[in-house]
Design a protein around this motif. Structure first.
Motif, mmCIF file in Angstrom:
data_model
loop_
_atom_site.group_PDB
_atom_site.id
_atom_site.type_symbol
_atom_site.label_atom_id
_atom_site.label_comp_id
_atom_site.label_asym_id
_atom_site.label_seq_id
_atom_site.Cartn_x
_atom_site.Cartn_y
_atom_site.Cartn_z
ATOM 1 N N TYR A 183 -3.462 12.795 6.079
ATOM 2 C CA TYR A 183 -3.654 11.598 5.264
ATOM 3 C C TYR A 183 -4.726 11.859 4.215
ATOM 4 C CZ TYR A 183 -4.864 6.746 4.179
ATOM 5 O OH TYR A 183 -5.119 5.554 3.559
ATOM 6 N N TYR A 218 -4.982 6.170 -0.189
ATOM 7 C CA TYR A 218 -3.931 5.207 -0.495
ATOM 8 C C TYR A 218 -4.125 4.597 -1.860
ATOM 9 C CZ TYR A 218 -7.301 1.549 0.750
ATOM 10 O OH TYR A 218 -8.388 0.733 0.788
ATOM 11 N N LYS A 259 0.602 5.160 0.795
ATOM 12 C CA LYS A 259 -0.258 6.156 1.431
ATOM 13 C C LYS A 259 0.138 7.554 0.981
ATOM 14 C CE LYS A 259 -1.206 3.284 5.422
ATOM 15 N NZ LYS A 259 -1.128 3.122 6.874
ATOM 16 N N THR A 301 0.843 -1.196 0.000
ATOM 17 C CA THR A 301 0.000 0.000 0.000
ATOM 18 C C THR A 301 0.874 1.241 0.000
ATOM 19 O OG1 THR A 301 -1.677 -1.177 1.280
ATOM 20 C CG2 THR A 301 -1.817 1.208 1.260
#
Length: 91
Positions: A85, A88, A77, A75
């Motif tokens: 954030y 992803y 991100k 993954t």
């Protein structure tokens, strides 16, 4: 003297794959410090990505910092320039 030579040769054989794996441990498969330019679908320059440690930093066409990407397993991100954030990508 022979033991030292054998030890160095053995270390080189064992350590070489480790260094190769470490250099490609990146969200975009680029080495540390390397710069990759980005373009839109019409071919206009949009900025670049640069590998920095365990992050790939993203910069706009005027050189302004836009955020970074960090790989965690399969993954990747995405974080914006303030570190929030954003989502992803899965490999």
């Amino acid at each position: 003297m022979k033991k030292i030579f054998v030890s160095i040769a053995l270390f080189t054989v064992i350590a070489s794959p480790c260094f190769a794996i470490q250099s490609q441990n990146s969200a975009f498969g680029i080495s540390d410090g390397e710069k990759v330019k980005k373009y839109d679908k019409s071919g206009s320059y949009q900025g670049y990505y640069r590998q920095s440690g365990n992050q790939v930093k993203e910069y706009g066409k005027t050189g302004n910092y836009e955020g970074y990407y960090r790989q965690s397993g399969n993954t990747v991100k995405h974080y914006n320039k303030t570190g929030s954030y954003q989502g992803y990508y899965k490999k």
